[in-house]
Design a protein around this motif. Structure first.
Motif, PDB file in Angstrom:
ATOM      1  N   UNK A 182      -9.166   9.362  11.447  1.00 54.27           N
ATOM      2  CA  UNK A 182      -9.241  10.732  10.947  1.00 54.27           C
ATOM      3  C   UNK A 182      -8.923  11.742  12.038  1.00 54.27           C
ATOM      4  N   UNK A 183      -9.444  11.501  13.236  1.00 54.75           N
ATOM      5  CA  UNK A 183      -9.211  12.419  14.352  1.00 54.75           C
ATOM      6  C   UNK A 183      -7.780  12.354  14.862  1.00 54.75           C
ATOM      7  N   UNK A 184      -7.164  11.193  14.781  1.00 55.14           N
ATOM      8  CA  UNK A 184      -5.780  11.037  15.221  1.00 55.14           C
ATOM      9  C   UNK A 184      -4.822  11.732  14.252  1.00 55.14           C
ATOM     10  N   UNK A 185      -5.014  11.513  12.964  1.00 57.43           N
ATOM     11  CA  UNK A 185      -4.097  12.049  11.951  1.00 57.43           C
ATOM     12  C   UNK A 185      -4.429  13.478  11.531  1.00 57.43           C
ATOM     13  N   UNK A 186      -5.708  13.850  11.627  1.00 54.69           N
ATOM     14  CA  UNK A 186      -6.165  15.169  11.172  1.00 54.69           C
ATOM     15  C   UNK A 186      -7.054  15.796  12.240  1.00 54.69           C
ATOM     16  N   UNK A 187      -6.499  16.102  13.406  1.00 52.95           N
ATOM     17  CA  UNK A 187      -7.333  16.671  14.473  1.00 52.95           C
ATOM     18  C   UNK A 187      -8.004  17.966  14.030  1.00 52.95           C
ATOM     19  N   UNK A 188      -9.266  18.106  14.390  1.00 51.47           N
ATOM     20  CA  UNK A 188     -10.048  19.270  13.978  1.00 51.47           C
ATOM     21  C   UNK A 188      -9.378  20.577  14.376  1.00 51.47           C
ATOM     22  N   UNK A 189      -8.822  20.636  15.585  1.00 49.63           N
ATOM     23  CA  UNK A 189      -8.210  21.895  16.022  1.00 49.63           C
ATOM     24  C   UNK A 189      -6.953  22.217  15.216  1.00 49.63           C
ATOM     25  N   UNK A 190      -6.217  21.214  14.799  1.00 50.83           N
ATOM     26  CA  UNK A 190      -5.024  21.451  13.982  1.00 50.83           C
ATOM     27  C   UNK A 190      -5.397  21.898  12.571  1.00 50.83           C
ATOM     28  N   UNK A 233       0.830  -1.206   0.000  1.00 48.37           N
ATOM     29  CA  UNK A 233       0.000   0.000   0.000  1.00 48.37           C
ATOM     30  C   UNK A 233       0.867   1.259   0.000  1.00 48.37           C
ATOM     31  N   UNK A 234       0.358   2.359  -0.579  1.00 44.59           N
ATOM     32  CA  UNK A 234       1.092   3.638  -0.536  1.00 44.59           C
ATOM     33  C   UNK A 234       1.249   4.121   0.915  1.00 44.59           C
ATOM     34  N   UNK A 235       2.276   4.926   1.152  1.00 45.72           N
ATOM     35  CA  UNK A 235       2.598   5.384   2.499  1.00 45.72           C
ATOM     36  C   UNK A 235       1.418   6.055   3.199  1.00 45.72           C
ATOM     37  N   UNK A 236       0.698   6.941   2.522  1.00 44.42           N
ATOM     38  CA  UNK A 236      -0.429   7.618   3.167  1.00 44.42           C
ATOM     39  C   UNK A 236      -1.518   6.638   3.585  1.00 44.42           C
ATOM     40  N   UNK A 268      -8.193  12.122  -0.749  1.00 48.04           N
ATOM     41  CA  UNK A 268      -9.534  11.610  -0.450  1.00 48.04           C
ATOM     42  C   UNK A 268      -9.817  11.630   1.048  1.00 48.04           C
ATOM     43  N   UNK A 269      -8.842  11.210   1.852  1.00 44.15           N
ATOM     44  CA  UNK A 269      -9.031  11.207   3.307  1.00 44.15           C
ATOM     45  C   UNK A 269      -9.239  12.629   3.816  1.00 44.15           C
ATOM     46  N   UNK A 270      -8.461  13.582   3.310  1.00 44.22           N
ATOM     47  CA  UNK A 270      -8.603  14.970   3.760  1.00 44.22           C
ATOM     48  C   UNK A 270      -9.951  15.544   3.326  1.00 44.22           C
ATOM     49  N   UNK A 271     -10.347  15.296   2.093  1.00 46.85           N
ATOM     50  CA  UNK A 271     -11.649  15.803   1.635  1.00 46.85           C
ATOM     51  C   UNK A 271     -12.783  15.238   2.489  1.00 46.85           C
ATOM     52  N   UNK A 308      -3.453  20.746   2.520  1.00 51.14           N
ATOM     53  CA  UNK A 308      -3.716  20.194   3.847  1.00 51.14           C
ATOM     54  C   UNK A 308      -3.346  18.712   3.899  1.00 51.14           C
ATOM     55  N   UNK A 309      -3.711  17.976   2.859  1.00 46.15           N
ATOM     56  CA  UNK A 309      -3.378  16.541   2.801  1.00 46.15           C
ATOM     57  C   UNK A 309      -1.871  16.348   2.871  1.00 46.15           C
ATOM     58  N   UNK A 310      -1.131  17.170   2.146  1.00 49.02           N
ATOM     59  CA  UNK A 310       0.336  17.068   2.174  1.00 49.02           C
ATOM     60  C   UNK A 310       0.868  17.404   3.560  1.00 49.02           C
ATOM     61  N   UNK A 311       0.321  18.419   4.199  1.00 46.86           N
ATOM     62  CA  UNK A 311       0.762  18.840   5.533  1.00 46.86           C
ATOM     63  C   UNK A 311       0.550  17.730   6.571  1.00 46.86           C
ATOM     64  N   UNK A 312      -0.580  17.046   6.489  1.00 51.16           N
ATOM     65  CA  UNK A 312      -0.917  16.007   7.460  1.00 51.16           C
ATOM     66  C   UNK A 312      -0.513  14.602   6.996  1.00 51.16           C
ATOM     67  N   UNK A 313       0.070  14.518   5.808  1.00 52.95           N
ATOM     68  CA  UNK A 313       0.536  13.257   5.216  1.00 52.95           C
ATOM     69  C   UNK A 313      -0.567  12.205   5.154  1.00 52.95           C
TER      70      UNK A 313
END
Length: 171
Positions: A126-134, A74-77, A159-162, A150-155
């Motif tokens: 989603x909450x662990x990797x992309x916390x709402x406050x961050x 699988x890809x890294x992300x 699709x996950x970021x959207x 944003x997706x690049x920033x949070x790695x």
């Protein structure tokens, strides 16, 4: 015994992810490394060749220990999200168990989508990797930041970021 709604499951997953971040991750350091978080929790993470329909799995032992296996193809992300997803299964399973039986197996694949454990694990990841406050902080610093940036920033994947942005916007 009442059945949890999807909104209640998601809220519980968000709260649990925040608690894990608070206990096992340095504040303000992003992106989160889910493999390091797993290690801090005492969960071992392995790269493996899994079946074509399985992106990852976690096996919990009766003694409370657990091993996560991530599909090496699988890809890294996706590996990062899958690892966070499996940590979610661990947290969900161990929080429900009365202490007499800790053994469990959960697999991340396209099967089982929409079930309560999968909703929980996906929201947790989603909450662990992309916390709402961050995400909010990033958008306050740079209001024109795109989902791709944003997706690049949070790695994470685009699709996950959207998906995460849509959930945060629409509940």
């Amino acid at each position: 015994m009442s059945v949890e709604t999807v909104a209640q499951i998601r809220e519980r997953a968000r709260n649990d992810a925040w608690a894990v971040l608070d206990q096992y991750w340095d504040d303000g350091v992003f992106p989160v490394d889910p493999i390091k978080v797993a290690g801090a929790m005492g969960i071992k993470v392995y790269s493996a060749s899994l079946e074509s329909d399985c992106f990852g799995m976690i096996i919990g032992a009766p003694d409370g220990s657990a091993d996560i296996y991530l599909d090496a193809d699988q890809p890294l992300n996706r590996l990062r999200f899958t690892c966070a997803h499996e940590i979610g299964h661990y947290v969900d399973n161990t929080s429900k168990i009365d202490g007499t039986e800790l053994a469990f197996v959960d697999r991340r694949s396209d099967a089982g989508r929409g079930t309560a454990p999968e909703v929980y694990a996906n929201e947790f990841a989603g909450s662990l990797l992309m916390p709402a406050d961050q995400i909010s902080r990033e958008l306050e610093r740079n209001p024109s930041m795109t989902p791709m940036e944003l997706a690049a920033k949070f790695e994470v994947s685009l699709d996950a970021m959207r998906y995460r942005l849509n959930l945060l916007k629409n509940g």
